[in-house]
Enzyme design. Structure first.
Site, short mmCIF file in Angstrom:
data_model
loop_
_atom_site.label_atom_id
_atom_site.label_comp_id
_atom_site.label_asym_id
_atom_site.label_seq_id
_atom_site.Cartn_x
_atom_site.Cartn_y
_atom_site.Cartn_z
N ASN A 8 0.93 -1.20 -0.12
CA ASN A 8 0.07 -0.10 -0.06
C ASN A 8 0.87 1.19 0.00
OD1 ASN A 8 -1.89 2.02 0.49
ND2 ASN A 8 -2.46 1.26 2.34
N GLU A 95 -7.46 5.37 7.42
CA GLU A 95 -7.21 6.87 7.15
C GLU A 95 -8.37 7.29 6.33
OE1 GLU A 95 -3.49 5.82 4.94
OE2 GLU A 95 -2.52 5.50 7.16
N GLU A 165 -6.17 -4.40 10.65
CA GLU A 165 -5.13 -3.15 10.83
C GLU A 165 -5.49 -2.62 12.10
OE1 GLU A 165 -2.84 -2.32 7.02
OE2 GLU A 165 -4.46 -0.96 7.02
N GLY A 230 2.41 -0.87 4.34
CA GLY A 230 2.54 0.44 3.72
C GLY A 230 4.07 0.92 3.88
P1 PGA Z 1 2.41 0.60 7.75
O1 PGA Z 1 0.93 0.67 7.15
O2 PGA Z 1 3.05 -0.79 7.24
O3 PGA Z 1 3.11 1.91 7.36
O4 PGA Z 1 2.01 0.47 9.12
C1 PGA Z 1 -0.01 -0.17 6.87
C2 PGA Z 1 -1.23 0.15 6.04
O5 PGA Z 1 -1.78 1.24 6.70
O6 PGA Z 1 -1.66 -0.37 5.32
#
Ligand code: PGA
Length: 246
Positions: A8, A95, A165, A230
């Site tokens: 992502n 988000e 998540e 992410g």
């Molecule tokens: P991160 O994000 O791996 O930077 O914690 C994961 C996501 O929000 O899909």
């Protein structure tokens, strides 16, 4: 191993940077024991679809609208994503729930639209730090899954992914412990199977500060079907190493 590893990229890269990172991925991904899906922002999708043709890399988007066509200024339909060779779409990322007030009802409608277009939705759920502290993670996540999946009609070839998540783990460097993650994944699978039926193909993947140090122990759990990544996906070599864990 056949896990699902999803990158992502969020809104971290412009078009040129996305094409560069896509090129770096392509150089590395000559083989992988796992299925790899890359989710850039919308704009570089068409070019990346051409660049990824005949490669191991599949493409996904980070959102799609809840109907397939019509007067919805500024929106992108799951059907247009499918026409660009996308196979997956992330829906209901925390988000978007936070900054764009996406509701479970919207996410539910988006999921049906994605399924109708032949995409595999990756529906994100997860509790924040306060709910976790109050011991409300399980009930909160159960509600999120129930509302996201309510009434969904899947065709024979449709499949569905739920990404656990926890909000407190996203981009914070704090990762959910494997044992805790397994318990939540079992819950998600139970709730999803009850709604969609035992014959539906459901994967439950984990996201939140996955990196090279913690990926192997999480992926070793049979309950964890893969990752949504992410930050660590912005480094082609780190992402490649995580995606190649056997
Ligand atoms: P991160 O994000 O791996 O930077 O914690 C994961 C996501 O929000 O899909």
């Amino acid at each position: 191993m056949n896990k699902l590893i999803v990158a992502n990229w969020k809104m971290n890269l412009d078009c040129a940077e996305s094409l560069k990172l896509g090129g770096d991925y392509l150089k590395l991904f000559k083989k992988s024991p796992n299925q790899v899906v890359v989710c850039p922002s919308f704009l570089p999708l068409a070019q990346l679809a051409a660049n990824f043709k005949n490669s191991l890399l599949s493409l996904g988007a980070q959102d799609a609208f809840w109907t397939l066509k019509g007067a919805y200024t500024g929106e992108i339909s799951a059907a247009s994503l499918r026409s660009l060779a996308c196979t997956h779409v992330i829906l209901g990322h925390s988000e978007r729930r936070q900054y764009l007030a996406e509701s479970c009802r919207m996410i539910n409608a988006k999921a049906q639209s994605a399924l109708d277009a032949g995409l595999t939705p990756i529906i994100c759920v997860g509790e924040d730090a306060a709910k976790r502290k109050a011991g409300r993670s399980a009930s909160f996540i159960t509600g999120q899954v129930q509302r996201a999946l309510k009434g969904l009609k899947l065709a024979k070839n449709n499949s569905l992914v739920i990404a656990y998540e926890p909000i407190w783990a996203i981009g914070t460097g704090k990762v959910s412990k494997a044992a805790d993650t397994v318990v939540i994944h079992q819950l998600i699978r139970r709730v999803a199977t009850k709604i969609l039926g035992a014959n539906t193909k459901i994967k439950v993947i984990y996201g939140g500060s996955v990196d090279l140090d913690n990926a192997a122990s999480l992926l070793a759990e049979s309950e964890i079907d893969g990752f949504l990544i992410g930050g660590a996906s912005l480094s082609a070599s780190n992402f490649y190493k995580i995606a190649n864990i056997k």
